[in-house]
Design a protein around this motif. Structure first.
Motif, PDB file in Angstrom:
ATOM      1  N   ARG A  18      30.831  37.452  28.278  1.00 21.05           N
ATOM      2  CA  ARG A  18      30.102  38.308  29.223  1.00 21.05           C
ATOM      3  C   ARG A  18      28.597  38.074  29.117  1.00 21.05           C
ATOM      4  N   LYS A  54      29.017  46.890  30.681  1.00 17.85           N
ATOM      5  CA  LYS A  54      30.329  46.373  31.124  1.00 17.85           C
ATOM      6  C   LYS A  54      31.426  46.580  30.074  1.00 17.85           C
ATOM      7  N   ASN A  79      37.693  54.434  37.991  1.00 18.17           N
ATOM      8  CA  ASN A  79      37.403  53.016  38.226  1.00 18.17           C
ATOM      9  C   ASN A  79      36.219  52.585  37.351  1.00 18.17           C
ATOM     10  N   GLU A  81      35.173  49.792  36.538  1.00 17.13           N
ATOM     11  CA  GLU A  81      34.397  48.668  37.083  1.00 17.13           C
ATOM     12  C   GLU A  81      33.223  49.194  37.917  1.00 17.13           C
ATOM     13  N   ILE A  82      33.462  50.287  38.592  1.00 13.36           N
ATOM     14  CA  ILE A  82      32.392  50.903  39.387  1.00 13.36           C
ATOM     15  C   ILE A  82      31.422  51.639  38.454  1.00 13.36           C
ATOM     16  N   THR A 111      27.644  46.039  41.876  1.00 10.82           N
ATOM     17  CA  THR A 111      29.090  45.842  42.074  1.00 10.82           C
ATOM     18  C   THR A 111      29.511  46.125  43.515  1.00 10.82           C
ATOM     19  N   ARG A 134      31.594  31.104  38.558  1.00 11.68           N
ATOM     20  CA  ARG A 134      32.484  31.904  39.416  1.00 11.68           C
ATOM     21  C   ARG A 134      33.414  30.973  40.173  1.00 11.68           C
ATOM     22  N   LYS A 161      35.857  40.013  49.205  1.00 16.02           N
ATOM     23  CA  LYS A 161      36.155  41.032  48.185  1.00 16.02           C
ATOM     24  C   LYS A 161      37.079  42.108  48.752  1.00 16.02           C
ATOM     25  N   TYR A 164      40.531  40.845  48.985  1.00 11.84           N
ATOM     26  CA  TYR A 164      41.146  40.858  47.650  1.00 11.84           C
ATOM     27  C   TYR A 164      41.580  42.273  47.265  1.00 11.84           C
ATOM     28  N   LEU A 165      40.694  43.248  47.491  1.00  7.59           N
ATOM     29  CA  LEU A 165      41.005  44.631  47.108  1.00  7.59           C
ATOM     30  C   LEU A 165      42.195  45.160  47.923  1.00  7.59           C
ATOM     31  N   LEU A 170      43.910  48.047  45.925  1.00  9.04           N
ATOM     32  CA  LEU A 170      42.872  48.755  45.160  1.00  9.04           C
ATOM     33  C   LEU A 170      41.942  49.513  46.107  1.00  9.04           C
ATOM     34  N   VAL A 171      41.324  50.537  45.572  1.00 13.32           N
ATOM     35  CA  VAL A 171      40.355  51.331  46.337  1.00 13.32           C
ATOM     36  C   VAL A 171      39.154  50.450  46.708  1.00 13.32           C
ATOM     37  N   ILE A 172      38.639  50.651  47.904  1.00  7.26           N
ATOM     38  CA  ILE A 172      37.401  49.961  48.308  1.00  7.26           C
ATOM     39  C   ILE A 172      36.277  50.988  48.264  1.00  7.26           C
ATOM     40  N   HIS A 173      35.244  50.686  47.532  1.00 14.15           N
ATOM     41  CA  HIS A 173      34.137  51.639  47.434  1.00 14.15           C
ATOM     42  C   HIS A 173      33.471  51.790  48.797  1.00 14.15           C
ATOM     43  N   SER A 176      30.543  49.587  49.858  1.00 14.66           N
ATOM     44  CA  SER A 176      30.796  48.203  50.293  1.00 14.66           C
ATOM     45  C   SER A 176      31.111  48.166  51.779  1.00 14.66           C
TER      46      SER A 176
HETATM   47  N1  ADP Z   1      33.529  47.237  46.208  1.00 13.02           N
HETATM   48  C1  ADP Z   1      34.453  47.603  45.331  1.00 13.02           C
HETATM   49  N2  ADP Z   1      35.221  48.691  45.556  1.00 13.02           N
HETATM   50  C2  ADP Z   1      36.142  49.050  44.666  1.00 13.02           C
HETATM   51  N3  ADP Z   1      36.414  48.390  43.522  1.00 13.02           N
HETATM   52  C3  ADP Z   1      35.692  47.323  43.251  1.00 13.02           C
HETATM   53  C4  ADP Z   1      34.679  46.861  44.133  1.00 13.02           C
HETATM   54  N4  ADP Z   1      34.114  45.764  43.588  1.00 13.02           N
HETATM   55  C5  ADP Z   1      34.749  45.547  42.445  1.00 13.02           C
HETATM   56  N5  ADP Z   1      35.713  46.464  42.218  1.00 13.02           N
HETATM   57  C6  ADP Z   1      36.615  46.545  41.067  1.00 13.02           C
HETATM   58  O1  ADP Z   1      36.059  45.764  40.036  1.00 13.02           O
HETATM   59  C7  ADP Z   1      36.945  44.719  39.660  1.00 13.02           C
HETATM   60  C8  ADP Z   1      36.149  43.513  39.242  1.00 13.02           C
HETATM   61  O2  ADP Z   1      35.244  43.198  40.240  1.00 13.02           O
HETATM   62  P1  ADP Z   1      34.355  41.912  40.121  1.00 13.02           P
HETATM   63  O3  ADP Z   1      33.273  41.984  41.129  1.00 13.02           O
HETATM   64  O4  ADP Z   1      35.254  40.715  40.190  1.00 13.02           O
HETATM   65  O5  ADP Z   1      33.768  42.115  38.669  1.00 13.02           O
HETATM   66  P2  ADP Z   1      33.341  41.087  37.561  1.00 13.02           P
HETATM   67  O6  ADP Z   1      31.850  40.992  37.713  1.00 13.02           O
HETATM   68  O7  ADP Z   1      33.767  41.693  36.294  1.00 13.02           O
HETATM   69  O8  ADP Z   1      34.054  39.784  37.847  1.00 13.02           O
HETATM   70  C9  ADP Z   1      37.850  44.540  40.854  1.00 13.02           C
HETATM   71  O9  ADP Z   1      39.064  43.987  40.491  1.00 13.02           O
HETATM   72  C10 ADP Z   1      37.969  45.955  41.343  1.00 13.02           C
HETATM   73  O10 ADP Z   1      38.915  46.666  40.582  1.00 13.02           O
END
Ligand code: ADP
Length: 194
Positions: A18, A54, A79, A81-82, A111, A134, A161, A164-165, A170-173, A176
């Motif tokens: 990281r 992180k 979440n 990651e958020i 993010t 990446r 993104k 993918y979500l 997965l939830v979309i923030h 975004s």
């Molecule tokens: N816009 C978003 N809305 C919701 N969840 C998100 C969003 N962006 C990222 N995530 C969550 O974060 C995870 C990792 O996102 P990513 O951008 O790939 O992070 P990293 O920088 O760790 O690679 C996704 O799998 C998802 O669960």
């Protein structure tokens, strides 16, 4: 602010993997900042600190979020990651005494992005997505676009993104979605064709 000091602090808290990602984001963000004439020091500070939280534990991320970013994070407390972006902002402010709102916002929204993003926010957001290691569908195209048309690069990245979500259920923030609508609405991308 001494970037080497921040690097040292970061290396003591993050895994090697990281930490190295953060250094690549720093280098990418600096390259972009030179093209788009953005304050190099501000970009460097935001980029190096963007993932500081992180690897924080879930409890810590939830606690910081609930205490200091209550309304912004209440729908996303499951979440992590958020949440790490908000915790990173908290650390920048409270551990490193950074009060510059450009830097703090670039960390906070790295993010999700958001509508009305500043140039420094856009640069840190896209640098995180395109740093050289990446590897995901369309990354090459997004990388090329980032150096020519930042908004177009972000649009392609967020489309990707969101796809993918959705596929992962997965939830979309909301930020975004709003960022995407904002880019489209303001025609910042100069035409609809991607
Ligand atoms: N816009 C978003 N809305 C919701 N969840 C998100 C969003 N962006 C990222 N995530 C969550 O974060 C995870 C990792 O996102 P990513 O951008 O790939 O992070 P990293 O920088 O760790 O690679 C996704 O799998 C998802 O669960």
């Amino acid at each position: 602010m001494d970037i080497n000091f921040l690097k040292k602090e970061l290396s003591s808290i993050l895994s090697k993997k990281r930490y190295e990602h953060s250094i690549r984001v720093l280098e990418t963000a600096i390259e972009l900042a030179k093209i788009y004439n953005i304050d190099l020091e501000k970009v460097a500070i935001a980029a190096i600190l963007h993932d500081f939280a992180k690897e924080f534990k879930r409890d810590e991320l939830v606690s910081i979020s609930k205490n200091f970013f209550k309304e912004e994070t209440e729908d996303y407390l499951d979440n992590i990651e958020i949440l790490h972006s908000y915790a990173g902002t908290y650390i920048a402010k409270n551990k490193f005494n950074i009060n510059d709102s450009d830097i703090l916002n670039a960390i906070k929204y790295h993010t999700t992005g958001r509508k009305n993003m500043s140039l420094i926010e856009k640069i840190v957001y896209i640098a995180d997505a395109i740093e050289p290691k990446r590897d995901y569908p369309h990354v090459k195209k997004i990388r090329e676009l980032a150096f020519k048309n930042l908004d177009k690069a972000i649009l392609v990245e967020v489309n990707n993104k969101i796809e993918y979500l959705v596929n992962e259920n997965l939830v979309i923030h909301i930020n975004s979605i709003e960022m995407r609508n904002w880019l489209l609405k303001n025609k910042l991308i100069g035409g609809n064709k991607l």
